[in-house]
Design a protein around this motif. Structure first.
Motif, short mmCIF file in Angstrom:
data_model
loop_
_atom_site.label_atom_id
_atom_site.label_comp_id
_atom_site.label_asym_id
_atom_site.label_seq_id
_atom_site.Cartn_x
_atom_site.Cartn_y
_atom_site.Cartn_z
N ARG A 92 -2.31 -5.00 20.04
CA ARG A 92 -3.18 -3.83 20.19
C ARG A 92 -4.25 -4.06 21.24
N GLY A 93 -4.50 -3.01 22.00
CA GLY A 93 -5.58 -3.06 22.96
C GLY A 93 -5.23 -3.68 24.30
N VAL A 94 -4.01 -4.17 24.48
CA VAL A 94 -3.62 -4.80 25.74
C VAL A 94 -2.94 -3.74 26.64
N ASP A 95 -3.62 -3.39 27.72
CA ASP A 95 -3.05 -2.45 28.69
C ASP A 95 -1.86 -3.12 29.37
N HIS A 96 -0.90 -2.33 29.82
CA HIS A 96 0.27 -2.93 30.47
C HIS A 96 1.02 -1.93 31.34
N SER A 97 1.85 -2.50 32.20
CA SER A 97 2.77 -1.75 33.04
C SER A 97 3.96 -2.67 33.31
N TRP A 98 4.96 -2.20 34.08
CA TRP A 98 6.12 -3.05 34.36
C TRP A 98 6.79 -2.63 35.66
N PHE A 99 7.63 -3.55 36.17
CA PHE A 99 8.36 -3.33 37.41
C PHE A 99 9.68 -4.12 37.34
N ALA A 100 10.80 -3.47 37.67
CA ALA A 100 12.10 -4.14 37.69
C ALA A 100 12.32 -4.74 39.08
N GLU A 101 12.23 -6.07 39.19
CA GLU A 101 12.45 -6.73 40.48
C GLU A 101 13.92 -6.70 40.87
N GLU A 102 14.80 -6.72 39.87
CA GLU A 102 16.24 -6.55 40.05
C GLU A 102 16.70 -5.55 39.00
N GLU A 103 17.94 -5.07 39.13
CA GLU A 103 18.49 -4.24 38.07
C GLU A 103 18.37 -5.04 36.78
N SER A 104 17.78 -4.44 35.75
CA SER A 104 17.46 -5.19 34.53
C SER A 104 17.80 -4.40 33.27
N VAL A 105 18.12 -5.15 32.23
CA VAL A 105 18.25 -4.59 30.88
C VAL A 105 17.23 -5.33 30.03
N VAL A 106 16.37 -4.56 29.36
CA VAL A 106 15.29 -5.12 28.55
C VAL A 106 15.30 -4.47 27.18
N LEU A 107 15.26 -5.30 26.15
CA LEU A 107 15.15 -4.81 24.78
C LEU A 107 13.67 -4.79 24.42
N THR A 108 13.16 -3.63 24.03
CA THR A 108 11.75 -3.49 23.65
C THR A 108 11.66 -3.15 22.18
N VAL A 109 10.79 -3.85 21.47
CA VAL A 109 10.49 -3.55 20.07
C VAL A 109 8.99 -3.33 19.99
N ARG A 110 8.57 -2.18 19.46
CA ARG A 110 7.14 -1.87 19.32
C ARG A 110 6.87 -1.44 17.89
N TRP A 111 5.70 -1.80 17.42
CA TRP A 111 5.32 -1.38 16.07
C TRP A 111 3.82 -1.19 15.98
N PRO A 112 3.38 -0.22 15.18
CA PRO A 112 4.16 0.83 14.52
C PRO A 112 4.65 1.87 15.53
N SER A 113 5.48 2.79 15.06
CA SER A 113 5.98 3.87 15.90
C SER A 113 5.02 5.05 15.78
N VAL A 114 4.28 5.31 16.85
CA VAL A 114 3.29 6.39 16.82
C VAL A 114 3.48 7.32 18.00
N PRO A 115 3.28 8.62 17.80
CA PRO A 115 3.41 9.57 18.89
C PRO A 115 2.24 9.47 19.86
N GLY A 116 2.42 10.06 21.05
CA GLY A 116 1.33 10.20 21.99
C GLY A 116 1.39 9.30 23.20
N TYR A 117 2.48 8.58 23.43
CA TYR A 117 2.54 7.66 24.56
C TYR A 117 3.48 8.11 25.67
N LYS A 118 4.05 9.28 25.55
CA LYS A 118 5.04 9.72 26.53
C LYS A 118 4.39 10.21 27.82
N VAL A 119 4.89 9.72 28.95
CA VAL A 119 4.51 10.24 30.26
C VAL A 119 5.61 11.21 30.65
N THR A 120 5.26 12.43 30.95
CA THR A 120 6.24 13.45 31.30
C THR A 120 7.11 13.00 32.45
#
Length: 142
Positions: A92-120
């Protein structure tokens, strides 16, 4: 077939919902509905990057590299996931972003599942402000 069981393929199912396989955003009657956890099978072409930084994070996240080279940007720190199985966790509280340096597959697990994080219009979603990338770089070593 039991109504409380779902069998699928991460690659095919992910394409239907911006990569997300499980979370609050699935229909309540779907066994993949959860308010406790979100799981994403993220397939990112080379050069793919988050449209905005996530700020005001309320969740804990785990990102595991399946294939490719994937950089996670954190305040003052850049973490490169370069070998299959490399991962990074932040809370909690850690700002973040990401960038794919190569074509990548990443498994992400986040908890809890809460609404309000979608960028259109963007697959891995969250609200936020623009930040500059940090200057410290870490490479995960398996």
């Amino acid at each position: 077939m039991t109504d409380n069981v779902y069998v699928g393929n991460a690659g095919r199912d992910a394409a239907l919902d911006r990569g997300w396989l499980l979370g609050h955003f699935k229909d309540a009657s779907d066994p993949r509905h959860s308010e406790d956890v979100e799981i994403k099978w993220g397939v990112h072409p080379r050069g793919d990057e988050r449209a905005q930084w996530v700020t005001g994070e309320e969740r804990t996240a785990l990102l595991v590299l399946i294939s490719g080279r994937f950089r996670v940007e954190l305040p003052g720190r850049s973490v490169l996931l370069a070998e299959q199985g490399d991962y990074v966790v932040w809370g909690r509280g850690v700002d973040h972003s990401w960038f794919a340096e190569e074509e990548s597959v990443v498994l992400t697990v986040r908890w809890p599942s809460v609404p309000g994080y979608k960028v259109t219009g963007e697959g891995d979603s969250a609200g936020g402000q623009s930040h500059s990338f940090g200057d410290a770089t870490s490479t995960v070593v398996s």
